[in-house]
Design a protein around this motif. Structure first.
Motif, PDB file in Angstrom:
ATOM      1  N   VAL A   9     -25.566   8.689 -77.733  1.00  0.00           N
ATOM      2  CA  VAL A   9     -24.571   7.784 -78.167  1.00  0.00           C
ATOM      3  C   VAL A   9     -24.722   6.568 -77.092  1.00  0.00           C
ATOM      4  CG1 VAL A   9     -21.989   7.562 -78.368  1.00  0.00           C
ATOM      5  CG2 VAL A   9     -23.131   9.811 -78.725  1.00  0.00           C
ATOM      6  N   ALA A  10     -24.787   5.353 -77.796  1.00  0.00           N
ATOM      7  CA  ALA A  10     -24.711   4.245 -77.098  1.00  0.00           C
ATOM      8  C   ALA A  10     -23.366   3.346 -77.592  1.00  0.00           C
ATOM      9  CB  ALA A  10     -26.072   3.586 -77.236  1.00  0.00           C
ATOM     10  N   MET A  11     -22.325   3.334 -76.828  1.00  0.00           N
ATOM     11  CA  MET A  11     -21.218   2.822 -77.654  1.00  0.00           C
ATOM     12  C   MET A  11     -21.082   1.457 -77.027  1.00  0.00           C
ATOM     13  SD  MET A  11     -18.416   5.905 -76.716  1.00  0.00           S
ATOM     14  CE  MET A  11     -18.820   5.836 -74.943  1.00  0.00           C
ATOM     15  N   LEU A  12     -20.309   0.735 -77.794  1.00  0.00           N
ATOM     16  CA  LEU A  12     -19.918  -0.628 -77.621  1.00  0.00           C
ATOM     17  C   LEU A  12     -19.077  -0.395 -76.492  1.00  0.00           C
ATOM     18  CD1 LEU A  12     -19.437  -2.375 -81.020  1.00  0.00           C
ATOM     19  CD2 LEU A  12     -21.452  -2.485 -79.406  1.00  0.00           C
ATOM     20  N   SER A  13     -18.897  -1.647 -75.648  1.00  0.00           N
ATOM     21  CA  SER A  13     -17.732  -1.564 -74.791  1.00  0.00           C
ATOM     22  C   SER A  13     -16.369  -2.004 -75.430  1.00  0.00           C
ATOM     23  CB  SER A  13     -18.038  -2.851 -73.987  1.00  0.00           C
ATOM     24  OG  SER A  13     -17.706  -4.253 -74.744  1.00  0.00           O
ATOM     25  N   ALA A  14     -15.299  -1.626 -74.638  1.00  0.00           N
ATOM     26  CA  ALA A  14     -13.863  -1.534 -75.439  1.00  0.00           C
ATOM     27  C   ALA A  14     -13.744  -3.021 -75.856  1.00  0.00           C
ATOM     28  CB  ALA A  14     -12.946  -1.123 -74.475  1.00  0.00           C
ATOM     29  N   GLN A  15     -14.085  -3.818 -75.186  1.00  0.00           N
ATOM     30  CA  GLN A  15     -13.671  -5.457 -75.275  1.00  0.00           C
ATOM     31  C   GLN A  15     -14.359  -5.599 -76.605  1.00  0.00           C
ATOM     32  OE1 GLN A  15     -11.379  -7.507 -74.459  1.00  0.00           O
ATOM     33  NE2 GLN A  15     -12.098  -8.722 -76.067  1.00  0.00           N
ATOM     34  N   THR A  16     -15.816  -5.395 -76.725  1.00  0.00           N
ATOM     35  CA  THR A  16     -16.549  -5.812 -77.677  1.00  0.00           C
ATOM     36  C   THR A  16     -16.355  -5.228 -79.062  1.00  0.00           C
ATOM     37  OG1 THR A  16     -18.528  -6.152 -76.537  1.00  0.00           O
ATOM     38  CG2 THR A  16     -18.856  -5.636 -78.735  1.00  0.00           C
ATOM     39  N   THR A  17     -15.701  -3.755 -78.768  1.00  0.00           N
ATOM     40  CA  THR A  17     -15.298  -3.038 -80.042  1.00  0.00           C
ATOM     41  C   THR A  17     -13.970  -3.719 -80.668  1.00  0.00           C
ATOM     42  OG1 THR A  17     -16.059  -0.891 -79.266  1.00  0.00           O
ATOM     43  CG2 THR A  17     -14.236  -1.009 -80.920  1.00  0.00           C
TER      44      THR A  17
END
Length: 404
Positions: free
Chosen positions: A7-15
């Protein structure tokens, strides 16, 4: 084979930023894709000449595919932030590997794609918005690069050098517009192994000097040679490579092929199988049948195919013979034209699944025109087949975006 890269998640701000701007980007993604290709081909005309399918550029299908994949990837990330859509990525990566795409080309795409985003959306692309979509792009690009590098390593293709020279050792005219080419490797190369249902890219030099590439399913099980079955493409635009192969592909001619690729699951397990096709989509299905017969597959196999007429059904004799050799199972062919009733064990009209027995736990493999596959997939789900057990192959740009 599925490539799980974690899993490679987006940062919270980017999301948050991507979720807020996705409607605007999604609404403009068609214009962005159109401008992107214009900019990139103006700066790198060799990419249109020698890499991208000029027919798909002319009819707009490649632009639709690019726009859809970016939008689908971003949507998946914000709707399911803990899961990356690896199935979609693997399908794209296999196509890229068959074209010899390399890491540096992702930088070229990034440059012109983001120029197009800024030009189309203007002041809406604030620094925060630009950073967020940059993160989306490189998350997708780096995942694809990692899968593609693994595929190249498995194929022994260093730095994307997937191309080898093959010789046509047999040509069979299957129908008026379909020919099978049996190919043997030159220079002592070994015939690569592959999974039935996979494809190779074929690169040919056209009269204007362009080196265009197309993908063709392998139409026989792994053996001492490879076989591709090519349908001549009529219409506007006509098929540049398919028509070239029909005109110039003779015994003794040489072709440039990639290694086999295609993210298709193996067919030789105990689950009941549904092998469903229409038109030239029968080619990977016949390869699967050929493989199942060679390994003496014992499970139930149901074979369904739709075509315009018996005369236009490419590989009909092999399709019928191989399907009949598998037992237990069932074979049903549908033909739209008059005269179909003169061919044993066939039906008149379009494919209907109303009276077809669908075994419990069946796995389905579909290949054919996109509207056909959409309709069949929806009907199979209604009849109880799990969406995860329905696999498909699309010729050309994947405009489905329905996933599996």
């Amino acid at each position: 084979m599925r490539y799980q890269l974690g899993v490679a998640m987006l940062s919270a701000q980017t999301t948050r930023t991507v979720r807020a701007t996705l409607p605007a980007v999604g609404a403009a993604i068609g214009d962005i894709a159109d401008l992107f290709y214009k900019k990139m081909f103006a700066a790198h005309p060799e990419l249109l000449r020698d890499l991208f399918n000029r027919g798909n550029q002319a009819d707009g299908s490649q632009r639709q595919a690019l726009a859809g994949s970016i939008a689908a990837f971003a949507t998946a990330l914000v709707e399911h932030p803990d899961v990356r859509p690896d199935a979609m990525l693997a399908r794209i990566a296999h196509k890229h590997a068959s074209l010899g795409i390399t890491r540096d080309q992702y930088t070229i795409v990034h440059t012109h794609l983001f120029e197009a985003i800024v030009d189309v959306l203007g002041e809406a692309v604030t620094p925060d918005v630009a950073r967020a979509w940059d993160e989306v792009y490189w998350l997708m690009a780096n995942a694809l690069i990692a899968i593609e590098e693994r595929l190249y390593a498995e194929a022994g293709a260093v730095d994307g050098s997937t191309w080898r020279t093959w010789e046509i050792v047999e040509r069979v005219q299957e129908t008026a517009d379909v020919a099978t080419f049996r190919l043997s490797p030159c220079a002592g190369d070994e015939v690569p192994g592959f999974r039935p249902g996979q494809y190779v890219s074929v690169q040919v030099e056209l009269p204007d000097g362009a080196r265009q590439i197309r993908q063709y399913s392998l139409s026989a099980a792994p053996a001492e040679t490879l076989s591709i079955t090519v349908k001549r493409v009529h219409g506007v635009p006509e098929g540049e490579v398919s028509n070239h192969l029909h005109a110039h592909g003779h015994v003794g001619s040489r072709l440039t092929l990639s290694a086999p690729y295609g993210d298709v699951p193996p067919v030789d397990d105990a689950a009941p199988l549904l092998l469903i096709s229409a038109g030239i989509g029968c080619t990977p299905i016949v390869a699967m049948l050929d493989h199942l017969v060679r390994v003496d597959h014992a499970g139930p196999v149901t074979v369904l195919h739709a075509d315009r007429s018996p005369a236009e059904h490419a590989l009909r004799a092999r399709h019928t013979r191989l399907a009949d050799e598998l037992a237990p199972g069932a074979v049903h062919f549908w033909y739209e034209s008059a005269g179909a009733e003169d061919v044993p064990a066939t039906r008149r009209g379009r494919m209907e699944l109303t009276d077809i027995t669908i075994p419990t736990g069946a796995r389905a493999y579909l290949c054919g025109p996109l509207p056909f596959m959409r309709g069949v997939r929806a009907r199979l789900i209604e009849l109880g087949v799990r969406p995860a057990d329905i696999h498909y192959e699309v010729f050309g740009p994947d405009l489905w975006l329905g996933g599996e």
